[in-house]
Design a protein around this motif. Structure first.
Motif, PDB file in Angstrom:
ATOM      1  N   LYS A   4       0.868  -0.837   0.383  1.00  0.00           N
ATOM      2  CA  LYS A   4      -0.388   0.337  -0.206  1.00  0.00           C
ATOM      3  C   LYS A   4       0.740   0.948  -0.162  1.00  0.00           C
ATOM      4  O   LYS A   4       0.884   2.125  -0.558  1.00  0.00           O
ATOM      5  CB  LYS A   4      -0.831   0.184   1.344  1.00  0.00           C
ATOM      6  CG  LYS A   4      -1.502  -0.988   0.701  1.00  0.00           C
ATOM      7  CD  LYS A   4      -2.783  -0.720   2.855  1.00  0.00           C
ATOM      8  CE  LYS A   4      -4.277  -1.734   2.004  1.00  0.00           C
ATOM      9  NZ  LYS A   4      -5.199  -1.889   3.007  1.00  0.00           N
ATOM     10  N   ILE A   5       2.377   1.211  -0.092  1.00  0.00           N
ATOM     11  CA  ILE A   5       3.267   1.956   0.338  1.00  0.00           C
ATOM     12  C   ILE A   5       3.972   2.584  -0.931  1.00  0.00           C
ATOM     13  O   ILE A   5       4.777   3.149  -1.935  1.00  0.00           O
ATOM     14  CB  ILE A   5       3.800   2.279   1.233  1.00  0.00           C
ATOM     15  CG1 ILE A   5       4.627   0.983   0.881  1.00  0.00           C
ATOM     16  CG2 ILE A   5       3.097   2.544   2.849  1.00  0.00           C
ATOM     17  CD1 ILE A   5       6.139   1.793   2.287  1.00  0.00           C
ATOM     18  N   VAL A  10       1.084   6.450   8.797  1.00  0.00           N
ATOM     19  CA  VAL A  10       0.878   6.204   7.227  1.00  0.00           C
ATOM     20  C   VAL A  10       0.300   4.905   7.200  1.00  0.00           C
ATOM     21  O   VAL A  10       0.887   3.726   6.950  1.00  0.00           O
ATOM     22  CB  VAL A  10       1.914   6.352   6.899  1.00  0.00           C
ATOM     23  CG1 VAL A  10       1.199   6.305   4.891  1.00  0.00           C
ATOM     24  CG2 VAL A  10       2.149   8.021   6.611  1.00  0.00           C
ATOM     25  N   GLU A  36      -1.601   4.314   3.554  1.00  0.00           N
ATOM     26  CA  GLU A  36      -1.395   3.963   2.645  1.00  0.00           C
ATOM     27  C   GLU A  36      -0.888   5.239   1.616  1.00  0.00           C
ATOM     28  O   GLU A  36      -1.389   6.572   2.104  1.00  0.00           O
ATOM     29  CB  GLU A  36      -2.800   4.106   1.662  1.00  0.00           C
ATOM     30  CG  GLU A  36      -2.987   3.302   0.348  1.00  0.00           C
ATOM     31  CD  GLU A  36      -4.275   2.632  -0.313  1.00  0.00           C
ATOM     32  OE1 GLU A  36      -4.232   2.351  -1.588  1.00  0.00           O
ATOM     33  OE2 GLU A  36      -5.228   2.239   0.598  1.00  0.00           O
ATOM     34  N   CYS A  37      -0.293   5.274   0.607  1.00  0.00           N
ATOM     35  CA  CYS A  37       0.103   6.396   0.440  1.00  0.00           C
ATOM     36  C   CYS A  37       0.544   6.442  -1.862  1.00  0.00           C
ATOM     37  O   CYS A  37       0.849   5.297  -1.981  1.00  0.00           O
ATOM     38  CB  CYS A  37       1.668   7.147   0.844  1.00  0.00           C
ATOM     39  SG  CYS A  37       2.698   6.053   0.795  1.00  0.00           S
ATOM     40  N   GLU A  38       1.092   7.168  -2.109  1.00  0.00           N
ATOM     41  CA  GLU A  38       1.771   7.585  -3.622  1.00  0.00           C
ATOM     42  C   GLU A  38       2.633   6.550  -3.625  1.00  0.00           C
ATOM     43  O   GLU A  38       3.417   6.282  -2.461  1.00  0.00           O
ATOM     44  CB  GLU A  38       1.654   8.378  -4.453  1.00  0.00           C
ATOM     45  CG  GLU A  38       0.159   9.085  -4.623  1.00  0.00           C
ATOM     46  CD  GLU A  38       0.496  10.508  -5.092  1.00  0.00           C
ATOM     47  OE1 GLU A  38       1.738  10.754  -5.294  1.00  0.00           O
ATOM     48  OE2 GLU A  38      -0.703  11.139  -5.379  1.00  0.00           O
ATOM     49  N   VAL A  76       5.750   8.755  -3.164  1.00  0.00           N
ATOM     50  CA  VAL A  76       5.835   9.227  -1.298  1.00  0.00           C
ATOM     51  C   VAL A  76       6.497   7.515  -0.494  1.00  0.00           C
ATOM     52  O   VAL A  76       7.554   7.861   0.124  1.00  0.00           O
ATOM     53  CB  VAL A  76       4.632   9.415  -0.573  1.00  0.00           C
ATOM     54  CG1 VAL A  76       5.100   9.630   0.450  1.00  0.00           C
ATOM     55  CG2 VAL A  76       3.515  10.334  -1.783  1.00  0.00           C
ATOM     56  N   GLY A  77       5.882   6.556  -1.329  1.00  0.00           N
ATOM     57  CA  GLY A  77       6.039   5.045  -0.201  1.00  0.00           C
ATOM     58  C   GLY A  77       7.629   4.795  -0.829  1.00  0.00           C
ATOM     59  O   GLY A  77       8.553   5.032   0.270  1.00  0.00           O
ATOM     60  N   MET A 120       5.367  13.759   3.910  1.00  0.00           N
ATOM     61  CA  MET A 120       3.880  13.705   3.699  1.00  0.00           C
ATOM     62  C   MET A 120       3.402  14.704   3.760  1.00  0.00           C
ATOM     63  O   MET A 120       2.318  15.466   3.480  1.00  0.00           O
ATOM     64  CB  MET A 120       3.879  12.740   5.326  1.00  0.00           C
ATOM     65  CG  MET A 120       4.065  11.208   5.333  1.00  0.00           C
ATOM     66  SD  MET A 120       3.609  10.674   3.721  1.00  0.00           S
ATOM     67  CE  MET A 120       2.376  10.559   4.092  1.00  0.00           C
TER      68      MET A 120
END
Length: 674
Positions: free
Chosen positions: A10-11, A40, A42-44, A47-48, A71
């Protein structure tokens, strides 16, 4: 594992990477801790990727700071790379303002600003672009733009696209001539007519007229060891070893050679060498040894060098060696521990470790102790059942030993004072800097002693071993850890060695005293609720080290509550709630020795079995020591790795602060390879 992989995916980590990361407990813990701290889930992917880089490469104390900026959208990939490099190299307290300035935190360059900068650059190079058309080097233009102060922190991908679009707008659609020019292959050079084939030497047969003779002259005891090179000034000798570093300059190749006993600079004419000569290539060299003070500028090298006359390659290396040895990524260093052992500091630590093993043995032998070798596969527990490694011993349940103490006690009526230096095993799922699943245990047992006698012997051991070490490898210890010398005044002697040897007698406090010290200095059992330690509480790793830091010197902590300690420990006369037990605590690492007087009364031992709900039957051989000629006796166990961390840790960023760094191949929670 499945939940963990889902969290990592999810990251932005793909399934394969998420699975690989999840296999490494230490790496995973760093990532999960950072994600949890930042809340955190989940992220794009971009970003992950930056969060992953932060968790893996940034020191723990700075991860949350950089992660927060990521973030908040204050950091792009270029700024993240700069921040990681800045924080990883930091060797002093963080200057936040300087960090923000140097790494461009919060600076954003809009697409409009990028377009304007590209337009300005294209206008300057318009004639050149129109001449070269689509063969114009757009990559060089991108580099030139990013060198300007205004575009230093610009998004490189956006700038690249903008250059392509504006050049296309200037030149118009690509013509057939443009397509032909781009597809045209460079004119091939005519290969010279090959000379008549001659028998080529093997790749390792370079400059020596008689390679076999040179190699024979380096075998066994025939070559000169680098540690003895000063004795051979002005002589032509043969040496052998590995290329630790390689540097080309003015037709000469300067190699720092490493042979396991030392380092030395050698100088070879470059035209005779293969191109390139890689780090870790194995060499045999023959030449003249001459004094050269500049050679000592190389780490570990004496003020001598060899002017090489003959040489041969024994084993080739590749350019990958530089990459493997150059990383500071902990996971990669552990994965490639077989290569990391060749690094200067690691090799130095291993030499100190070797000398320490010998110093402990020599001390025991000088004091009349006999060495024995107890078994390491056992069917009894010594330090509690929760940390046992179980194994199937031909259908019977057995364990890897937690300690050899019980077996050492059986040797007392046979040979008196005795010791062993063997591995012990603890199945502790702990990732602290002082825990290993397999460690080297220095243990000893003594009959006919009192508790005060035991403490005196511990002091004698520590001071005696350190004195030996300072005499045989003091310079290496000083290089690894110069801190004890910070207040030393140079008097032209070797009195600096005394800075590393604690003064006797060591300070002594009881466990009850330690609880009060923690209360006085607000060292809490639970920092969040500010709950203090109670009289029967064990003081764990971090609070213990904080307490020792307030004392600032080695300290014996004695008389632990009975409920905290192992079944075999003798109780204080008249105080059945306390044991005659001791831990030796050292600043920076905490406990390095645990010891006690042992129960020597049969009835008291049987009561201890009952209290701890242990079946006495498997311990029959241990119990018999109390039935057939018992005596007051005591002993201890010292963790060699913790001792070495205390000795070698200079408390800087690039320090020896973890027990894994003083093992050849560490075995700890989550790692049993390579």
């Amino acid at each position: 594992m499945a939940d963990l992989k889902e969290k990592l995916s999810k990251i932005g980590l793909d399934a394969a990477n998420a699975e690989n990361v999840a296999k490494n407990q230490e790496l995973t813990q760093s990532i999960v801790d950072l994600l949890d701290a930042l809340k955190v889930t989940e992220c794009e992917k971009g970003v992950g990727s930056m969060l992953y880089l932060t968790a893996v490469k940034v020191p723990a104390e700075h991860r949350e700071l950089l992660g927060g900026y990521i973030m908040e959208g204050k950091v792009n990939s270029k700024q993240c790379d700069a921040a990681v490099k800045y924080l990883s190299a930091l060797k002093k307290p963080l200057d936040k303002d300087d960090f923000i300035k140097q790494c461009g935190i919060g600076i954003t360059v809009s697409p409009e600003e990028i377009a304007k900068a590209v337009a300005t650059m294209i206008k300057e190079k318009e004639d050149e672009i129109k001449t070269q058309r689509y063969k114009f080097n757009q990559g060089k233009m991108l580099g030139d733009i990013r060198k300007t102060e205004a575009m230093k922190w610009a998004d490189g991908e956006l700038a690249k696209v903008e250059i392509e679009q504006q050049i296309a707008a200037l030149l118009g659609p690509m013509t057939e001539e443009d397509t032909a020019a781009l597809s045209k292959k460079p004119k091939e050079k005519k290969e010279p007519k090959p000379a008549e084939k001659k028998e080529k030497p093997a790749p390792t047969n370079y400059s020596s007229e008689d390679r076999d003779a040179l190699l024979q002259g380096a075998m066994g005891y025939k070559a000169v060891l680098l540690k003895d090179i000063a004795d051979h000034e002005g002589k032509t000798v043969t040496i052998r070893g590995w290329a630790h570093t390689v540097r080309q300059q003015s037709g000469l190749c300067f190699v720092v050679l490493r042979d396991g006993t030392g380092f030395m600079q050698v100088v070879i004419k470059s035209k005779t060498l293969p191109d390139p000569l890689h780090k870790e290539t194995t060499l045999v060299l023959k030449g003249l040894i001459k004094a050269e003070k500049n050679a000592a500028a190389n780490e570990g090298c004496p003020p001598f060098e060899m002017q090489v006359e003959e040489w041969a390659i024994v084993g080739e290396s590749s350019g990958e060696a530089t990459t493997l040895l150059g990383t500071d990524n902990v996971h990669q260093l552990l994965e490639n521990r077989h290569m990391a052992l060749r690094r200067t500091k690691t090799a130095m630590v291993m030499r100190v470790r070797s000398h320490a093993m010998k110093a402990f043995r020599d001390h025991f032998y000088e004091k009349g102790c006999m060495e024995v070798q107890p078994p390491t596969m056992v069917q009894t527990q010594c330090e509690g059942g929760s940390t046992l490694f179980k194994l199937d011993f031909y259908g019977e349940e057995a364990y890897m030993t937690q300690s050899s103490q019980l077996y050492l006690e059986t040797a007392l009526p046979m040979i008196g004072d005795c010791f062993c230096i063997l591995p012990s095993y603890r199945a502790e799922k702990s990732l602290t800097k002082r825990h290993l699943s397999e460690f080297t245990h220095v243990e000893a047992e003594y009959p006919f002693i009192t508790f005060d006698d035991l403490l005196e012997r511990l002091e004698d051991l520590v001071v005696g071993v350190l004195t030996k070490l300072m005499n045989v490898c003091g310079e290496e210890i000083r290089t690894l850890n110069p801190i004890p010398m910070k207040d030393w005044t140079d008097d032209g002697t070797d009195s600096w060695k005394q800075c590393y040897i604690p003064k006797r007698p060591f300070k002594r406090i009881t466990h009850a005293d330690a609880i009060e010290i923690c209360r006085k200095h607000n060292i809490y059992k639970d920092p969040e609720t500010k709950e203090h330690f109670g009289p029967d509480d064990d003081i764990p790793d971090a609070p213990e080290r904080a307490m020792v830091a307030t004392i600032g010197e080695p300290v014996f902590m004695t008389h632990f509550p009975t409920v905290m300690k192992s079944f075999y420990m003798k109780k204080v006369e008249g105080r059945p709630d306390l044991t005659e037990s001791v831990d030796l605590l050292m600043p920076g690492v905490g406990e390095i020795i645990g010891g006690s007087m042992r129960i020597h009364d049969y009835e008291e031992l049987m009561a201890a079995y009952k209290r701890e709900e242990l079946d006495p039957a498997p311990y029959y051989w241990f119990t018999d020591q109390r039935k057939y000629g018992t005596t007051p006796h005591g002993g201890f166990g010292l963790g060699l790795e913790r001792f070495l961390v205390w000795l070698c840790n200079d408390q800087t960023k690039d320090n020896v602060d973890h027990v894994r760094e003083v093992c050849l191949f560490p075995r700890l929670y989550g790692r049993c390879t390579p």
